[in-house]
Design an enzyme around this catalytic site. Structure first.
Site, short mmCIF file in Angstrom:
data_model
loop_
_atom_site.label_atom_id
_atom_site.label_comp_id
_atom_site.label_asym_id
_atom_site.label_seq_id
_atom_site.Cartn_x
_atom_site.Cartn_y
_atom_site.Cartn_z
CB THR A 129 -0.98 0.18 1.05
OG1 THR A 129 -0.24 -0.06 2.62
CG2 THR A 129 -2.15 -1.11 1.15
NE ARG A 145 -10.61 -9.62 3.20
CZ ARG A 145 -9.91 -10.18 2.20
NH1 ARG A 145 -8.83 -9.69 1.76
NH2 ARG A 145 -10.50 -11.22 1.54
CD GLN A 182 -1.83 -13.72 1.79
OE1 GLN A 182 -3.14 -14.00 1.56
NE2 GLN A 182 -1.26 -12.99 2.43
CB ILE A 212 -0.93 -10.50 -8.42
CG1 ILE A 212 -1.72 -9.23 -7.76
CG2 ILE A 212 -1.67 -11.72 -7.66
CD1 ILE A 212 -2.95 -9.18 -8.56
CG HIS A 226 -3.00 -15.70 -3.94
ND1 HIS A 226 -3.48 -14.82 -3.10
CD2 HIS A 226 -3.30 -16.85 -3.64
CE1 HIS A 226 -3.93 -15.18 -1.73
NE2 HIS A 226 -3.70 -16.84 -2.18
CB CYS A 252 -4.72 -18.60 -24.38
SG CYS A 252 -6.17 -19.70 -25.33
CB CYS A 312 -3.99 -22.84 -27.26
SG CYS A 312 -3.49 -21.09 -27.55
CB SER A 353 -6.62 -9.13 6.67
OG SER A 353 -6.76 -9.87 5.41
CG ASN A 366 -1.58 -6.26 9.24
OD1 ASN A 366 -1.26 -6.53 8.15
ND2 ASN A 366 -3.03 -6.25 9.64
P1 NAD Z 1 -5.74 -7.91 2.87
O1 NAD Z 1 -6.49 -6.73 1.97
O2 NAD Z 1 -6.81 -8.62 3.15
O3 NAD Z 1 -4.95 -7.19 4.13
C1 NAD Z 1 -3.99 -6.28 3.97
C2 NAD Z 1 -3.80 -5.84 5.62
O4 NAD Z 1 -2.58 -5.08 5.46
C3 NAD Z 1 -4.76 -5.30 6.26
O5 NAD Z 1 -4.87 -6.13 7.36
C4 NAD Z 1 -4.20 -3.86 6.48
O6 NAD Z 1 -4.62 -3.47 7.84
C5 NAD Z 1 -2.52 -4.05 6.33
N1 NAD Z 1 -2.02 -2.74 5.97
C6 NAD Z 1 -2.36 -2.05 4.79
N2 NAD Z 1 -1.37 -1.32 4.61
C7 NAD Z 1 -0.30 -1.45 5.57
C8 NAD Z 1 1.09 -1.03 5.66
N3 NAD Z 1 1.43 0.03 4.89
N4 NAD Z 1 1.67 -1.65 6.87
C9 NAD Z 1 1.25 -2.47 7.35
N5 NAD Z 1 -0.09 -3.09 7.18
C10 NAD Z 1 -0.92 -2.63 6.19
O7 NAD Z 1 -4.69 -8.48 2.13
P2 NAD Z 1 -4.33 -10.12 1.97
O8 NAD Z 1 -4.03 -10.61 3.17
O9 NAD Z 1 -2.93 -9.79 1.11
O10 NAD Z 1 -5.32 -10.89 1.27
C11 NAD Z 1 -5.88 -10.36 0.13
C12 NAD Z 1 -5.80 -10.89 -1.10
O11 NAD Z 1 -5.58 -9.71 -2.01
C13 NAD Z 1 -4.41 -11.40 -1.46
O12 NAD Z 1 -4.87 -12.93 -2.26
C14 NAD Z 1 -3.52 -10.85 -2.61
O13 NAD Z 1 -3.25 -11.61 -3.63
C15 NAD Z 1 -4.48 -9.91 -3.29
N6 NAD Z 1 -3.95 -8.38 -3.58
C16 NAD Z 1 -2.76 -8.34 -3.97
C17 NAD Z 1 -2.51 -7.06 -4.07
C18 NAD Z 1 -1.13 -6.56 -4.65
O14 NAD Z 1 -0.45 -7.58 -5.25
N7 NAD Z 1 -0.24 -5.64 -4.18
C19 NAD Z 1 -3.24 -5.96 -3.79
C20 NAD Z 1 -4.57 -5.96 -3.34
C21 NAD Z 1 -5.01 -7.45 -3.15
#
Ligand code: NAD
Length: 254
Positions: free
Chosen positions: A28, A36, A103, A105, A123, A131, A134, A198, A222
């Protein structure tokens, strides 16, 4: 907070095989929204529209999917790795890292300098598209140019099959090799550090517990509490970039 950071530093010093497990929260601070948090992807789109079964069975769902994907791809492509990704890459240089299990991507661990063979993507990845008929591969960049040109539902130019990014969708099975390897490595590490997840998406969220049950120390970094905080040896509710850069500074200086 400083005391907890010192504890994490000591745990890393006393470990030989560290696993870093990351979720959307590690990215983020690079400008990629998580799912979330407020402003996250699920406040704008309905996850039920993106189930794999819907994607393969309905042209209308594919159109919605690609509309979301087109929008999500731009911040993803322009994002730069942040201090947390860089600290993880540094742990590898120090010889501490067993692997990164992510997790995400977004390819940001690799772009920060983590060796691709050390990054287990549970993930999948958003940088390529395949595709489903193919298996012809495309870069996501190429497909983005089709979308920008006005294509609403891209199709394989070789066989007309359905194209889908190489990410794992809801209802799609996890990649077997990566999942097996993640659980295997978790059982054999001595320190497991969760950053920015999360811990609700299964089965990925069970990997930290596998490590803990096999005897590893567990650290969770987190912003908010997670379901597994009570199992952890150290929990920091703080920002990934800030915490990891302080940990790295401690490791390098004292
Ligand atoms: P999630 O959105 O469920 O949880 C993210 C957690 O990170 C939250 O609890 C939040 O409080 C915390 N958070 C946010 N910013 C933060 C920071 N700067 N420092 C510390 N904590 C922080 O995400 P998840 O557990 O990865 O699961 C969701 C799914 O979403 C996964 O399967 C993932 O593949 C996918 N996803 C990936 C991306 C990406 O590739 N960047 C982005 C969005 C979602």
């Amino acid at each position: 907070m400083e005391e907890l950071i010192r504890k994490i530093t000591d745990l890393i010093r006393n470990s030989q095989k560290v696993i870093v497990f990351t979720g959307a929260g590690v990215s983020t601070e690079s400008g990629i929204p998580d799912f979330r948090s407020p402003g996250g992807v699920w406040q704008k789109y309905n996850p039920e529209d993106f189930y794999y079964q819907k994607f393969i069975s309905s042209e209308e769902s594919r159109e919605k999917y690609w509309q979301m994907s087109r929008e999500f791809y731009e911040p993803l492509k322009n994002a730069q790795p942040n201090a947390a990704h860089q600290a993880v890459a540094e742990l590898e240089k120090m010889g501490k890292l067993d692997c990164v299990i992510t997790q995400n991507i977004d390819n940001l661990h690799q772009r920060a300098g983590s060796s691709p063979q050390k990054v287990i993507e549970l993930h999948g990845t958003a940088v390529s598209v395949s595709c489903l008929a193919c298996r012809k591969k495309y870069t996501r960049e190429e497909i983005q140019s089709w979308l920008v040109r006005g294509v609403k539902v891209p199709q394989c130019d070789a066989c007309g099959g359905i194209l889908k990014p190489d990410t794992v969708s809801f209802g799609q099975s996890m990649p077997a090799r990566e999942t097996e390897e993640a659980f295997h490595r978790a059982r054999n590490c001595d320190l497991f550090i969760v950053i920015g997840s999360s811990l609700v998406v299964q089965p990925a969220a069970s990997v930290p517990l596998e490590a803990k049950e096999a005897g590893a120390k567990l650290v969770i970094i987190n912003r908010e509490p997670t379901y597994h905080d009570s199992h952890a040896d150290v929990v920091i509710h703080g920002s990934a970039g800030e915490v990891m850069s302080k940990v790295l500074k401690n490791l390098k200086t004292s």
